[in-house]
Design a protein around this motif. Structure first.
Motif, PDB file in Angstrom:
ATOM      1  N   LEU A  10       2.788  -5.409  -2.756  1.00 23.56           N
ATOM      2  CA  LEU A  10       1.437  -4.912  -3.032  1.00 23.56           C
ATOM      3  C   LEU A  10       0.590  -6.017  -3.649  1.00 23.56           C
ATOM      4  O   LEU A  10       0.951  -6.596  -4.659  1.00 23.56           O
ATOM      5  N   LEU A  13      -4.584  -2.976  -4.359  1.00 21.59           N
ATOM      6  CA  LEU A  13      -4.307  -1.550  -4.377  1.00 21.59           C
ATOM      7  C   LEU A  13      -5.407  -0.784  -3.654  1.00 21.59           C
ATOM      8  O   LEU A  13      -6.593  -1.070  -3.811  1.00 21.59           O
ATOM      9  N   ILE A  14      -5.001   0.183  -2.840  1.00 21.69           N
ATOM     10  CA  ILE A  14      -5.936   1.059  -2.143  1.00 21.69           C
ATOM     11  C   ILE A  14      -6.184   2.264  -3.031  1.00 21.69           C
ATOM     12  O   ILE A  14      -5.244   2.984  -3.385  1.00 21.69           O
ATOM     13  N   CYS A  37      -1.649   6.680  -0.141  1.00 21.43           N
ATOM     14  CA  CYS A  37      -0.748   5.826   0.632  1.00 21.43           C
ATOM     15  C   CYS A  37      -1.273   4.400   0.592  1.00 21.43           C
ATOM     16  O   CYS A  37      -2.449   4.138   0.871  1.00 21.43           O
ATOM     17  N   GLN A  38      -0.416   3.466   0.266  1.00 19.80           N
ATOM     18  CA  GLN A  38      -0.812   2.068   0.164  1.00 19.80           C
ATOM     19  C   GLN A  38      -0.713   1.319   1.492  1.00 19.80           C
ATOM     20  O   GLN A  38      -1.048   0.141   1.566  1.00 19.80           O
ATOM     21  N   SER A  39      -0.332   2.023   2.543  1.00 19.51           N
ATOM     22  CA  SER A  39      -0.347   1.417   3.877  1.00 19.51           C
ATOM     23  C   SER A  39      -1.630   1.752   4.628  1.00 19.51           C
ATOM     24  O   SER A  39      -2.180   0.909   5.321  1.00 19.51           O
ATOM     25  N   GLY A  41      -4.175   4.440   3.226  1.00 23.26           N
ATOM     26  CA  GLY A  41      -5.209   5.082   2.435  1.00 23.26           C
ATOM     27  C   GLY A  41      -5.203   6.600   2.483  1.00 23.26           C
ATOM     28  O   GLY A  41      -6.052   7.240   1.865  1.00 23.26           O
ATOM     29  N   LEU A  67       0.203   5.372  -4.533  1.00 22.50           N
ATOM     30  CA  LEU A  67      -0.364   5.086  -5.838  1.00 22.50           C
ATOM     31  C   LEU A  67      -0.901   6.395  -6.402  1.00 22.50           C
ATOM     32  O   LEU A  67      -1.473   7.200  -5.663  1.00 22.50           O
ATOM     33  N   ALA A  76       2.743   3.199  -9.178  1.00 26.25           N
ATOM     34  CA  ALA A  76       3.021   3.345  -7.756  1.00 26.25           C
ATOM     35  C   ALA A  76       4.472   3.775  -7.594  1.00 26.25           C
ATOM     36  O   ALA A  76       5.320   3.439  -8.420  1.00 26.25           O
TER      37      ALA A  76
END
Length: 87
Positions: A10, A13-14, A37-39, A41, A67, A76
């Motif tokens: 990471l 961060l989204i 989701c951090q992949s 959004g 997150l 996270a």
């Protein structure tokens, strides 16, 4: 303990673009907390919520890291490795 590869990767961060779980809204249901989701959004509700959309999103996509979208929380979670990281 070292961070898993997913959490260590990471960089940016989204954050939640909208503070709601779209799946719960479509069902006219409620949620307890939200996760991002951090992949991709995607914003989904937590496992304390009736529908657990964040976990369902992980199972459907295999996107490993979410997150917390809660104000004041800076952590996270990696579903793939069951690991928590605080930021």
């Amino acid at each position: 303990m070292a961070l898993c590869e997913h959490l260590a990767a990471l960089e940016t961060l989204i954050l939640a673009a909208d503070y709601s779980c779209a799946e719960c809204v479509a069902l006219s249901d409620t949620w307890v907390h939200l996760r991002v989701c951090q992949s991709c959004g995607h914003v989904g509700c937590c496992d304390s919520s009736p529908n657990r959309h964040a976990t369902k999103h992980f199972r459907a996509t295999q996107h490993p890291v979410v997150l917390s979208a809660e104000p004041g929380e800076q952590w996270a979670w990696c579903y793939a490795d069951n690991q928590l990281a605080e930021y």
